[in-house]
Design a protein around this motif. Sequence first.
Motif, PDB file in Angstrom:
ATOM      1  N   LEU A  74      47.632  53.502  -0.683  1.00  0.00           N
ATOM      2  CA  LEU A  74      48.157  53.886  -1.667  1.00  0.00           C
ATOM      3  C   LEU A  74      49.375  55.057  -1.647  1.00  0.00           C
ATOM      4  O   LEU A  74      50.045  55.157  -2.568  1.00  0.00           O
ATOM      5  N   LYS A  75      49.247  55.666  -0.514  1.00  0.00           N
ATOM      6  CA  LYS A  75      50.278  56.610  -0.316  1.00  0.00           C
ATOM      7  C   LYS A  75      51.784  55.792  -0.071  1.00  0.00           C
ATOM      8  O   LYS A  75      52.760  56.362  -0.087  1.00  0.00           O
ATOM      9  N   SER A  76      51.529  54.616   0.360  1.00  0.00           N
ATOM     10  CA  SER A  76      52.889  53.863   0.434  1.00  0.00           C
ATOM     11  C   SER A  76      53.716  53.888  -0.720  1.00  0.00           C
ATOM     12  O   SER A  76      54.872  53.396  -0.750  1.00  0.00           O
ATOM     13  N   LEU A  77      52.919  53.948  -1.886  1.00  0.00           N
ATOM     14  CA  LEU A  77      53.728  53.782  -3.243  1.00  0.00           C
ATOM     15  C   LEU A  77      54.881  54.869  -3.481  1.00  0.00           C
ATOM     16  O   LEU A  77      55.769  54.795  -3.882  1.00  0.00           O
ATOM     17  N   TRP A  78      54.818  55.983  -2.402  1.00  0.00           N
ATOM     18  CA  TRP A  78      55.857  57.140  -2.632  1.00  0.00           C
ATOM     19  C   TRP A  78      57.228  56.374  -1.858  1.00  0.00           C
ATOM     20  O   TRP A  78      58.178  57.186  -1.906  1.00  0.00           O
ATOM     21  N   ILE A  79      56.802  55.896  -0.580  1.00  0.00           N
ATOM     22  CA  ILE A  79      57.892  55.332   0.368  1.00  0.00           C
ATOM     23  C   ILE A  79      58.952  54.611  -0.442  1.00  0.00           C
ATOM     24  O   ILE A  79      59.998  54.933   0.006  1.00  0.00           O
ATOM     25  N   PRO A  80      58.657  53.726  -1.328  1.00  0.00           N
ATOM     26  CA  PRO A  80      59.972  53.236  -2.084  1.00  0.00           C
ATOM     27  C   PRO A  80      60.821  54.231  -2.781  1.00  0.00           C
ATOM     28  O   PRO A  80      62.007  53.932  -3.101  1.00  0.00           O
ATOM     29  N   TRP A  81      60.415  55.472  -2.743  1.00  0.00           N
ATOM     30  CA  TRP A  81      61.261  56.500  -3.275  1.00  0.00           C
ATOM     31  C   TRP A  81      62.405  56.565  -2.306  1.00  0.00           C
ATOM     32  O   TRP A  81      63.438  57.411  -2.809  1.00  0.00           O
ATOM     33  N   ILE A 259      56.090  55.642  15.080  1.00  0.00           N
ATOM     34  CA  ILE A 259      57.315  55.208  15.242  1.00  0.00           C
ATOM     35  C   ILE A 259      58.215  55.346  13.847  1.00  0.00           C
ATOM     36  O   ILE A 259      59.366  55.724  13.677  1.00  0.00           O
ATOM     37  N   ASP A 260      57.425  54.875  12.727  1.00  0.00           N
ATOM     38  CA  ASP A 260      58.168  55.165  11.387  1.00  0.00           C
ATOM     39  C   ASP A 260      58.584  56.646  11.064  1.00  0.00           C
ATOM     40  O   ASP A 260      59.556  56.821  10.534  1.00  0.00           O
ATOM     41  N   GLY A 261      57.882  57.702  11.772  1.00  0.00           N
ATOM     42  CA  GLY A 261      58.275  58.997  11.517  1.00  0.00           C
ATOM     43  C   GLY A 261      57.867  59.599  10.251  1.00  0.00           C
ATOM     44  O   GLY A 261      58.465  60.513   9.665  1.00  0.00           O
ATOM     45  N   TYR A 262      56.594  59.046   9.684  1.00  0.00           N
ATOM     46  CA  TYR A 262      56.164  59.369   8.405  1.00  0.00           C
ATOM     47  C   TYR A 262      55.271  60.496   8.420  1.00  0.00           C
ATOM     48  O   TYR A 262      54.399  60.870   7.525  1.00  0.00           O
ATOM     49  N   ASN A 263      54.604  60.818   9.679  1.00  0.00           N
ATOM     50  CA  ASN A 263      53.390  61.795   9.698  1.00  0.00           C
ATOM     51  C   ASN A 263      53.824  63.211   8.814  1.00  0.00           C
ATOM     52  O   ASN A 263      52.868  63.251   8.249  1.00  0.00           O
TER      53      ASN A 263
END
Length: 621
Positions: A74-81, A259-263
Amino acid sequence: MNLSVLDLSIIVGYIILTIFIGYFLSTKASKNLSNYFLGGNKIPWYMLGISNASGMFDITGTMWTVTILFVYGLKSLWIPWLWPVWNQIFLMMFMAIWLRRSNVMTGAEWLKTRFGDGRGSQLSHLIVVLFAIISVIGFITYGFVGVGKFAQTFFPWDLHTSVFGLGIKSENMYAIIIMGLTTLYVVKGGMYSVVFTEVLQFVIMTIACIMVGVIAVSLVTPEQIAAAVPAGWADISFGWTLDLDWSNLIPAVNHKIDIDGYNLFSVLMMMMIFKGVLVSIAGPVPSYDMQRILSTETPKDAAKMSGIVSLVLFVPRYLMIAGLAVLALVYLAPEFNKMGNNIDFEMVLPYALNNFIPDGAKGLLLAGLIAAFMSTFAANVNAGPAYIVNDIYKKFINPNASQKKYIRMSYLSSFAVVIVGIFFGFFAESIDTVMKWLVGALFGGYTASNLLKWVWWRFNGYGYFYGMLAGLIASLVAPLVFPEVSPIYAFPFIFLFSFAASVIGSLLTKPESDEVLIKFYESVRPWGFWKPVYLKLKAQKPEAKPNNDFLKDMFNCTIGAGWQMMLPLIPIYFVIGRYTSLSWVAALFIITSIILYFTWYKKLEDYPADYKYCKKEINED
């Protein structure tokens, strides 16, 4: 994969129907440029809104969103920001009204209302046309990568071939064929065919989404999902770091996160909010979203059109996204573990569809997803040539040509942008790579000039030109000079470089004339640093009032962003079986809707109360 005769019949029938609609509507579209690119400003706002939502419901973006929900929960919902997804809220609250008050055909033509007809305005006009064409080609490239990967997974034929000694992969041939078929109806029917086929496509996609959601709920239990994901996957909240550990489930996912760099998720969020507010106030890039705003009948309709996009898009789309993600999590984890670090996460969506959807339903779903691609692609193909024909050919090359000549040039321009977009698609590494460049580097170069044009009276055409040029160069050069730096983190530097060029270019040249500034401010009435212009307007018209709605608009945008966030949460909580959370989210959605009804909807107005507006037709015969 072998598709049944029924599946293939559904897909082929759908494609034939869309092409037929494009040709059927071509007589209305071919009357003049306004009809071709804007539908004559006669298409209802709610149809434009559904069309816009359909254009945002693309295969490539859906593949990417299924992937990030699979990986980040569900944290992925922030990524489209990153885009930011809530720029639609800023459009809904005030930006769409400001844009539509111009009564023009394209974003480049709009600049004339802000900067007049001088040399600076002409330079600004040319640079935004260049940006628009580059961004449209970028989005076509983005679509090319996604639809090729998608089609290769499902269709049984190996289309690998060789042209002039160069090998063309099967996935690229599929992309070329689907793009070619879509181009046929878009080129022939213009905005009319784009909108009406996209409404049809949206209906098909919604049925497909509901089908996937029902299948997922029937095949997967909440307990199976909990066993397939790490701790924190179902939590939307986050700390300083991401804190998702896939080591005991699918270790390769940890490699993907690195790889994505989202840590460092909090750092990413601060970057996205900083970027998002600036990009949203800058307004939409000159693409299909802006074309639909300019196609509405009135400024109030433009705001309502932008509002309905989120309302109709997120619930069905996330039913599909959540359904496919949980099916993949529960049933495909062993297959992914066999692949080690070589998992192509962008194939999560095709893998899930391939394994869990029955015959017949598969054909409808594939038609729906092809429709998703076609609608996005069609929207971009319709937007790009508007700039080439209206803002280059008509303005500088052949201003006295007949409407038929302009329509023919539109056909040629459409084919040209498609061919160039396909060419660059051959060299794109992945969906994620193209997406990050578009939202990070390219949008970074766009933001400064387009923010200043709304909020600072002293900003002029030269400043716009130099700021856009600096930003465009930086967005193209940065990935080459600093290949290890994510375009997302390069955004502040590209923005500041462009901002400096914008300010210096404005201060070293003369301001725009009082006549141009007063006329713009009187009709559009933005908030910001406009006091000198407002005082001159008030001297001419004592009844004129300044725009003091900044705090109200920002309040509405904040509430609106929360309102929008509830929309994807509702279907996700439904699919994963979190019904208590679903109840709370639904209640928050209702409360925020009531607030916005009184603070936004009831206060919409086409023009300032003191402005006497006389409607003019655009590009009449």
